[in-house]
Design an enzyme around this catalytic site. Structure first.
Site, PDB file in Angstrom:
ATOM      1  N   ARG A 199       0.844  -1.215   0.000  1.00 36.45           N
ATOM      2  CA  ARG A 199       0.000   0.000   0.000  1.00 36.45           C
ATOM      3  C   ARG A 199       0.869   1.251   0.000  1.00 36.45           C
ATOM      4  O   ARG A 199       2.060   1.193   0.261  1.00 36.45           O
ATOM      5  CB  ARG A 199      -0.882   0.015   1.244  1.00 36.45           C
ATOM      6  CG  ARG A 199      -1.908  -1.072   1.262  1.00 36.45           C
ATOM      7  CD  ARG A 199      -2.835  -0.961   2.455  1.00 36.45           C
ATOM      8  NE  ARG A 199      -2.231  -1.402   3.700  1.00 36.45           N
ATOM      9  CZ  ARG A 199      -2.127  -0.663   4.802  1.00 36.45           C
ATOM     10  NH1 ARG A 199      -2.599   0.562   4.815  1.00 36.45           N
ATOM     11  NH2 ARG A 199      -1.566  -1.146   5.892  1.00 36.45           N
ATOM     12  N   VAL A 232       8.115  -7.934   9.307  1.00 32.82           N
ATOM     13  CA  VAL A 232       9.487  -7.418   9.478  1.00 32.82           C
ATOM     14  C   VAL A 232       9.957  -7.483  10.932  1.00 32.82           C
ATOM     15  O   VAL A 232      11.162  -7.440  11.201  1.00 32.82           O
ATOM     16  CB  VAL A 232       9.646  -5.963   8.947  1.00 32.82           C
ATOM     17  CG1 VAL A 232       9.456  -5.898   7.446  1.00 32.82           C
ATOM     18  CG2 VAL A 232       8.734  -4.988   9.682  1.00 32.82           C
ATOM     19  N   TYR A 279       6.819   8.166  17.515  1.00 29.41           N
ATOM     20  CA  TYR A 279       7.068   7.961  16.076  1.00 29.41           C
ATOM     21  C   TYR A 279       8.365   8.649  15.657  1.00 29.41           C
ATOM     22  O   TYR A 279       9.171   8.076  14.919  1.00 29.41           O
ATOM     23  CB  TYR A 279       5.879   8.514  15.290  1.00 29.41           C
ATOM     24  CG  TYR A 279       5.976   8.361  13.793  1.00 29.41           C
ATOM     25  CD1 TYR A 279       5.812   7.121  13.179  1.00 29.41           C
ATOM     26  CD2 TYR A 279       6.212   9.472  12.979  1.00 29.41           C
ATOM     27  CE1 TYR A 279       5.890   6.995  11.794  1.00 29.41           C
ATOM     28  CE2 TYR A 279       6.285   9.352  11.603  1.00 29.41           C
ATOM     29  CZ  TYR A 279       6.122   8.111  11.010  1.00 29.41           C
ATOM     30  OH  TYR A 279       6.197   7.991   9.644  1.00 29.41           O
ATOM     31  N   LYS A 286      11.865   7.258  13.833  1.00 28.18           N
ATOM     32  CA  LYS A 286      12.339   7.718  12.531  1.00 28.18           C
ATOM     33  C   LYS A 286      13.707   8.399  12.628  1.00 28.18           C
ATOM     34  O   LYS A 286      14.474   8.407  11.674  1.00 28.18           O
ATOM     35  CB  LYS A 286      11.295   8.646  11.899  1.00 28.18           C
ATOM     36  CG  LYS A 286      10.014   7.903  11.510  1.00 28.18           C
ATOM     37  CD  LYS A 286      10.318   6.809  10.497  1.00 28.18           C
ATOM     38  CE  LYS A 286       9.097   6.023  10.082  1.00 28.18           C
ATOM     39  NZ  LYS A 286       9.408   4.998   9.069  1.00 28.18           N
TER      40      LYS A 286
HETATM   41  P1  NAP Z   1       0.687   2.813   4.910  1.00 24.71           P
HETATM   42  O1  NAP Z   1      -0.093   3.298   3.748  1.00 24.71           O
HETATM   43  O2  NAP Z   1       0.046   2.733   6.250  1.00 24.71           O
HETATM   44  O3  NAP Z   1       1.322   1.375   4.530  1.00 24.71           O
HETATM   45  C1  NAP Z   1       2.122   0.714   5.476  1.00 24.71           C
HETATM   46  C2  NAP Z   1       2.760  -0.483   4.819  1.00 24.71           C
HETATM   47  O4  NAP Z   1       3.624  -1.130   5.780  1.00 24.71           O
HETATM   48  C3  NAP Z   1       1.756  -1.533   4.375  1.00 24.71           C
HETATM   49  O5  NAP Z   1       2.209  -2.094   3.170  1.00 24.71           O
HETATM   50  C4  NAP Z   1       1.808  -2.553   5.514  1.00 24.71           C
HETATM   51  O6  NAP Z   1       1.449  -3.881   5.110  1.00 24.71           O
HETATM   52  C5  NAP Z   1       3.286  -2.506   5.860  1.00 24.71           C
HETATM   53  N1  NAP Z   1       3.587  -3.022   7.199  1.00 24.71           N
HETATM   54  C6  NAP Z   1       3.168  -2.537   8.405  1.00 24.71           C
HETATM   55  N2  NAP Z   1       3.646  -3.317   9.405  1.00 24.71           N
HETATM   56  C7  NAP Z   1       4.385  -4.297   8.822  1.00 24.71           C
HETATM   57  C8  NAP Z   1       5.123  -5.408   9.306  1.00 24.71           C
HETATM   58  N3  NAP Z   1       5.204  -5.666  10.637  1.00 24.71           N
HETATM   59  N4  NAP Z   1       5.749  -6.220   8.426  1.00 24.71           N
HETATM   60  C9  NAP Z   1       5.674  -5.981   7.085  1.00 24.71           C
HETATM   61  N5  NAP Z   1       4.989  -4.945   6.564  1.00 24.71           N
HETATM   62  C10 NAP Z   1       4.347  -4.119   7.425  1.00 24.71           C
HETATM   63  O7  NAP Z   1       1.986   3.723   5.132  1.00 24.71           O
HETATM   64  P2  NAP Z   1       2.702   4.798   4.184  1.00 24.71           P
HETATM   65  O8  NAP Z   1       2.111   6.114   4.464  1.00 24.71           O
HETATM   66  O9  NAP Z   1       2.793   4.286   2.802  1.00 24.71           O
HETATM   67  O10 NAP Z   1       4.157   4.798   4.852  1.00 24.71           O
HETATM   68  C11 NAP Z   1       5.229   4.021   4.369  1.00 24.71           C
HETATM   69  C12 NAP Z   1       6.487   4.409   5.115  1.00 24.71           C
HETATM   70  O11 NAP Z   1       6.734   5.803   4.943  1.00 24.71           O
HETATM   71  C13 NAP Z   1       6.403   4.187   6.631  1.00 24.71           C
HETATM   72  O12 NAP Z   1       7.650   3.780   7.121  1.00 24.71           O
HETATM   73  C14 NAP Z   1       6.056   5.561   7.162  1.00 24.71           C
HETATM   74  O13 NAP Z   1       6.449   5.710   8.499  1.00 24.71           O
HETATM   75  C15 NAP Z   1       6.849   6.433   6.216  1.00 24.71           C
HETATM   76  N6  NAP Z   1       6.352   7.803   6.112  1.00 24.71           N
HETATM   77  C16 NAP Z   1       5.074   8.078   5.716  1.00 24.71           C
HETATM   78  C17 NAP Z   1       4.656   9.404   5.626  1.00 24.71           C
HETATM   79  C18 NAP Z   1       3.271   9.792   5.180  1.00 24.71           C
HETATM   80  O14 NAP Z   1       2.942  10.988   5.261  1.00 24.71           O
HETATM   81  N7  NAP Z   1       2.452   8.888   4.715  1.00 24.71           N
HETATM   82  C19 NAP Z   1       5.543  10.434   5.949  1.00 24.71           C
HETATM   83  C20 NAP Z   1       6.824  10.116   6.359  1.00 24.71           C
HETATM   84  C21 NAP Z   1       7.227   8.796   6.425  1.00 24.71           C
HETATM   85  P3  NAP Z   1      -0.115  -4.377   5.099  1.00 24.71           P
HETATM   86  O15 NAP Z   1      -0.712  -3.771   3.845  1.00 24.71           O
HETATM   87  O16 NAP Z   1      -0.027  -5.860   5.047  1.00 24.71           O
HETATM   88  O17 NAP Z   1      -0.740  -3.834   6.346  1.00 24.71           O
END
Ligand code: NAP
Length: 246
Positions: free
Chosen positions: A14, A63, A154, A158
């Protein structure tokens, strides 16, 4: 690198991880899309990759589970001949003022965001060292550098990712392995979908580029860091935040 190039994207089902998977597949990588629970979303990522002519497969594992990570990584190396690029993207967010953060949230966030990335780095590093080529791209966050009210937990996870990135970059640079972090700002995904409208409006006003980020904004940078063109960049934190934090 010659032959098929292989990338493993954790949390590729996702959001940002899906866009990264699609972008790397477009760039010619065979992409191993990892997820933990949302199989349907992972299937959708794979279909979207196939629709654009890309190649890949799904590799479910948690993970947080070191043995499962190692088994999955060894399996990919056996089946595909190697792993060239690891994108440590899997992550979760739990917010709250410091007095409200309980032990459970602490464990969930640190196990996933920090131990998860650490497990994956440890599982691939010997292999990359032997091959004298590798790229590791870790997903940090603007909050890991700037901090934010209600984000002590969080943001410490990070910020830890940045420490891991820099130390590992120093450890394995001589083996031609580049380790970098990407620090996204506010990206529109499931993770940010429940943030109240008022905070969204206030944040937008502070973003020089005048819009929130898309997963594709992040994916382009990750794909660049995975490319030959980025071969002299290591230990960096690349911000992708529209200018929200400079
Ligand atoms: P998201 O839409 O909530 O997707 C999270 C993803 O991580 C999903 O594919 C989920 O798998 C997977 N995941 C969660 N726990 C896991 C585990 N224990 N083992 C394997 N996979 C796991 O998040 P996102 O917004 O795309 O964020 C992705 C990354 O970017 C994260 O590290 C987040 O902290 C970072 N980030 C995001 C933002 C933002 O604004 N969105 C900003 C800064 C940094 P499932 O689909 O199976 O649940």
């Amino acid at each position: 690198m010659t032959g098929e190039r292989v990338a493993l994207v954790t949390g590729g089902s996702r959001g940002i991880g899906r866009a990264v998977s699609l972008s790397l597949a477009k760039a010619g990588f065979h992409v191993c899309v990892n997820y933990v629970s949302n199989e349907q979303a992972a299937e959708e990522t794979l279909s979207a990759m196939a629709a654009q002519g890309g190649k890949g497969e799904i590799r479910p594992f948690d993970v947080r589970d070191e043995d499962a990570v190692r088994a999955a990584v060894d399996g990919i190396i056996r089946d595909r001949g190697g792993i060239d690029v690891l994108v440590n993207n899997a992550g979760i967010w739990r917010g709250g003022l410091i007095l409200r953060v309980d032990r459970r949230a602490w464990d969930e966030v640190l196990e996933t965001n920090l131990r998860g990335a650490y497990n994956c780095c440890r599982a691939v590093i010997r292999h990359m060292m032997k091959r004298r080529w590798g790229r590791i791209i870790n997903m940090s966050s603007l909050v890991g550098e700037a901090g934010n009210i209600g984000d002590s937990l969080y943001s410490l996870s990070k910020a830890g990712i940045i420490g891991l990135t820099k130390s590992l970059a120093r450890e394995v640079g001589s083996r031609n392995i580049c380790v970098n972090a990407v620090a996204p700002g506010w990206i529109e995904t499931d993770m940010t979908s429940s943030i109240p409208e008022e905070i969204r409006r206030e944040t937008l006003e502070m973003i020089p580029l005048g819009r929130l980020g898309t997963p594709e904004d992040v994916a382009g940078v990750v794909t660049f860091l995975a490319s030959e063109a980025a071969g002299y960049i290591t230990g960096e934190v690349i911000r992708v935040n529209g200018g929200l934090y400079m």
